[in-house]
Scaffold this active site. Structure first.
Site, short mmCIF file in Angstrom:
data_model
loop_
_atom_site.label_atom_id
_atom_site.label_comp_id
_atom_site.label_asym_id
_atom_site.label_seq_id
_atom_site.Cartn_x
_atom_site.Cartn_y
_atom_site.Cartn_z
N ASN A 129 3.71 -8.30 6.25
CA ASN A 129 4.34 -7.71 7.44
C ASN A 129 3.46 -6.63 8.07
O ASN A 129 3.92 -5.85 8.89
CB ASN A 129 5.70 -7.10 7.06
CG ASN A 129 5.58 -6.01 6.02
OD1 ASN A 129 4.70 -6.08 5.16
ND2 ASN A 129 6.43 -5.01 6.08
N GLU A 130 2.18 -6.56 7.66
CA GLU A 130 1.39 -5.39 8.08
C GLU A 130 1.19 -5.26 9.58
O GLU A 130 1.01 -4.16 10.07
CB GLU A 130 0.04 -5.30 7.36
CG GLU A 130 -0.61 -6.56 6.92
CD GLU A 130 -0.10 -6.99 5.56
OE1 GLU A 130 0.88 -7.74 5.56
OE2 GLU A 130 -0.66 -6.60 4.54
N GLY A 163 1.22 -5.48 0.68
CA GLY A 163 0.32 -5.45 -0.47
C GLY A 163 0.96 -6.07 -1.71
O GLY A 163 0.26 -6.60 -2.57
N LEU A 178 0.84 -1.20 0.00
CA LEU A 178 0.00 0.00 0.00
C LEU A 178 0.87 1.24 0.00
O LEU A 178 1.91 1.28 0.66
CB LEU A 178 -0.89 0.03 1.24
CG LEU A 178 -1.85 -1.13 1.49
CD1 LEU A 178 -2.81 -0.79 2.61
CD2 LEU A 178 -2.62 -1.51 0.24
C1 LIG Z 1 -6.23 -4.98 1.45
C2 LIG Z 1 -4.92 -4.98 1.94
C3 LIG Z 1 -4.75 -5.30 3.35
C4 LIG Z 1 -3.38 -5.53 3.56
C5 LIG Z 1 -2.62 -4.37 3.89
C6 LIG Z 1 -1.42 -4.21 3.38
C7 LIG Z 1 -0.58 -3.25 4.08
C8 LIG Z 1 0.50 -2.66 3.29
O1 LIG Z 1 0.77 -2.94 2.16
S1 LIG Z 1 1.28 -1.45 4.16
C9 LIG Z 1 2.74 -1.14 3.25
C10 LIG Z 1 3.77 -2.04 3.78
N1 LIG Z 1 4.96 -1.88 3.03
C11 LIG Z 1 6.14 -1.99 3.59
O2 LIG Z 1 6.27 -2.25 4.76
C12 LIG Z 1 7.29 -1.76 2.69
C13 LIG Z 1 8.11 -0.64 3.20
N2 LIG Z 1 9.19 -0.35 2.28
C14 LIG Z 1 10.31 -1.08 2.23
O3 LIG Z 1 10.52 -2.06 2.91
C15 LIG Z 1 11.34 -0.58 1.28
O4 LIG Z 1 11.02 0.72 0.91
C16 LIG Z 1 11.49 -1.43 0.03
C17 LIG Z 1 12.12 -2.79 0.38
C18 LIG Z 1 10.17 -1.66 -0.69
C19 LIG Z 1 12.43 -0.72 -0.96
O5 LIG Z 1 13.64 -0.41 -0.32
P1 LIG Z 1 14.64 0.66 -0.95
O6 LIG Z 1 15.83 0.69 -0.07
O7 LIG Z 1 14.84 0.34 -2.38
O8 LIG Z 1 13.83 2.04 -0.94
P2 LIG Z 1 13.55 3.00 0.30
O9 LIG Z 1 14.67 3.97 0.41
O10 LIG Z 1 13.24 2.22 1.52
O11 LIG Z 1 12.23 3.72 -0.17
C20 LIG Z 1 12.24 4.68 -1.23
C21 LIG Z 1 11.18 5.74 -0.94
O12 LIG Z 1 9.91 5.14 -0.90
C22 LIG Z 1 9.25 5.41 0.34
N3 LIG Z 1 8.39 4.24 0.68
C23 LIG Z 1 8.77 3.00 0.97
N4 LIG Z 1 7.72 2.21 1.15
C24 LIG Z 1 6.62 2.98 0.99
C25 LIG Z 1 5.22 2.74 1.03
N5 LIG Z 1 4.72 1.51 1.30
N6 LIG Z 1 4.39 3.76 0.80
C26 LIG Z 1 4.85 4.99 0.52
N7 LIG Z 1 6.19 5.28 0.44
C27 LIG Z 1 7.05 4.30 0.68
C28 LIG Z 1 10.39 5.58 1.30
O13 LIG Z 1 9.95 6.27 2.43
C29 LIG Z 1 11.35 6.36 0.46
O14 LIG Z 1 10.89 7.66 0.36
P3 LIG Z 1 11.92 8.90 0.41
O15 LIG Z 1 12.84 8.70 -0.73
O16 LIG Z 1 11.07 10.11 0.28
O17 LIG Z 1 12.61 8.80 1.72
#
Ligand SMILES: CCCC/C=C/CC(=O)SCCNC(=O)CCNC(=O)[C@H](O)C(C)(C)COP(=O)(O)OP(=O)(O)OC[C@H]1O[C@@H](n2cnc3c(N)ncnc32)[C@H](O)[C@@H]1OP(=O)(O)O
Length: 361
Positions: free
Chosen positions: A178-179, A154, A109
């Site tokens: 991991n939510e 997601g 998400l």
């Molecule tokens: C119906 C559905 C019910 C189920 C619910 C689902 C829940 C979810 O999906 S919640 C989202 C959970 N996602 C995560 O926990 C992933 C978090 N992100 C990461 O682990 C890493 O970002 C990555 C492994 C995907 C990529 O790592 P990488 O080193 O390449 O990049 P980063 O420097 O970490 O991130 C770049 C940039 O993107 C921002 N960001 C990361 N994840 C999210 C996100 N889910 N939503 C919005 N933005 C995100 C991160 O903060 C960085 O931003 P900045 O460059 O501005 O610092």
């Protein structure tokens, strides 16, 4: 006047929902790299690139929402529209879902869509997420996830809704739900999907701990079907796709996912007082068309099964042909992990469908 133009706008939006998207150019068609004829024309939108191959009936769909393919409202909507387009085009029987962003399949998400947004936006966003899940999970196409990057939350949901998962062998590419670590409680339909894929106890542990599995562990627990070197993800996904498409009337086509899988919006699972509906009633609500039409094509035992009690192992053994019984995962999951009787019914139905449908000439 304002009302009339509002209505016209709504009508246009219904006919062309992508018109609502910011900066979207869905429907644009251009030759794919190295391609020539119709079979190699690609189309898509700003965030979803589709490379169709009409000759094989398979399209590669690439998520392209850099840097991490967060599921923004726009990306969710574009994915749904692209899938719908392929489903409506009878040329296509399979889709390979993959990422166009390096190192990340999908970050889940887009947290900026839910943090600090008003309830109406959150509701719209949540609806779009569920819509994508339903669209993928119940797709009439075979879906293979070619997971070429990290696949948390997601992202994992999208992968789970595919028929088959191929993961690149890179310890940084972890996959899982991991939510809970983010304080988000997985809805029951997601829990059921996890249970159906990796079993009850493994799901209980993984969901509660918010585990993200590196490739070897993901393979071991059954979360993915293959782990291969990164440069072989696409070719392996294509081979898997060929295997699935080689089966007559397989998980791909008309009856497969409908019988195997369960639609699960809460209002179909629970009554107005919040009580869980009996499985047969929930199944009927989800799939009235299934009860009315599709059952005619099935073995009578199966038709009885969807409206009757949850299947026991004894009953299954009496009904299932030997060649279906030879597939322990299918039958084992149905018979022994009865955490969700509706899923059990639908899995049983799909197993039997495979067994009883006539072969294509
Ligand atoms: C119906 C559905 C019910 C189920 C619910 C689902 C829940 C979810 O999906 S919640 C989202 C959970 N996602 C995560 O926990 C992933 C978090 N992100 C990461 O682990 C890493 O970002 C990555 C492994 C995907 C990529 O790592 P990488 O080193 O390449 O990049 P980063 O420097 O970490 O991130 C770049 C940039 O993107 C921002 N960001 C990361 N994840 C999210 C996100 N889910 N939503 C919005 N933005 C995100 C991160 O903060 C960085 O931003 P900045 O460059 O501005 O610092």
């Amino acid at each position: 006047m304002a009302l009339a133009s509002g209505v016209r706008f709504a009508e246009r939006a219904l006919l062309r929902p992508w018109a609502l998207l910011r900066g979207t150019t869905l429907g644009r068609t251009e030759p794919a790299a190295g391609g020539g004829g119709d079979g190699a024309r690609r189309f898509g939108s700003q965030r979803v690139l589709v490379e169709p191959d009409a000759a094989s009936g398979v399209a590669v769909m690439k998520l392209r929402n850099p840097p991490i393919n967060a599921l923004s409202l726009e990306l969710l909507t574009e994915l749904v529209i692209s899938l719908e387009k392929l489903e409506n085009d009878k040329t296509f029987r399979g889709v390979i879902l993959t990422s166009d962003c390096p190192r990340v399949f999908c970050a889940g998400l887009d947290l900026t869509e839910i943090c600090g947004r008003n309830p109406a936006h959150c509701a719209e966003y949540w609806k779009a997420m569920q819509e994508l899940w339903l669209r993928t999970y119940l797709s009439s196409l075979v879906l293979v996830a070619a997971i070429n990057g990290a696949c948390p939350a997601g992202g994992c949901i999208i992968a789970l809704s595919c028929d088959c998962r191929v993961l690149a062998d890179n310890p940084k590419y972890r996959i899982g739900l991991n939510e809970t670590l983010l304080g988000i409680i997985a809805p029951f339909w997601l829990k059921d999907t996890y249970v159906n894929t990796i079993g009850h106890r493994a799901s209980e542990q993984a969901l509660q701990l918010g585990s993200l599995f590196p490739p070897a562990e993901a393979l071991q627990v059954g979360l993915v079907d293959q782990v291969v070197p990164e440069d072989q993800v696409q070719s392996t996904a294509l081979s898997e796709m060929a295997r699935w498409l080689a089966v007559p009337e397989p998980g791909s086509s008309q009856v497969g996912p409908i019988f195997f899988r369960s639609r699960a919006p809460a209002d179909q699972e629970h009554d107005a007082k919040g009580h869980r509906r009996p499985p047969a009633e929930a199944a009927r609500r989800r799939h009235p068309e299934l009860c009315q039409l599709r059952l005619q094509r099935l073995h009578p035992e199966v038709a009885a099964g969807v409206l009757g009690e949850a299947p026991t192992e004894e009953r299954l053994r009496a009904v299932l042909p030997a060649r279906v019984l030879a597939k322990p995962i299918l039958v084992g999951t149905v018979a022994l992990e009865d955490s969700s009787p509706v899923f059990a019914h639908l899995k049983l139905l799909r197993a039997l469908c495979f067994a009883h449908l006539p072969r294509r000439p």
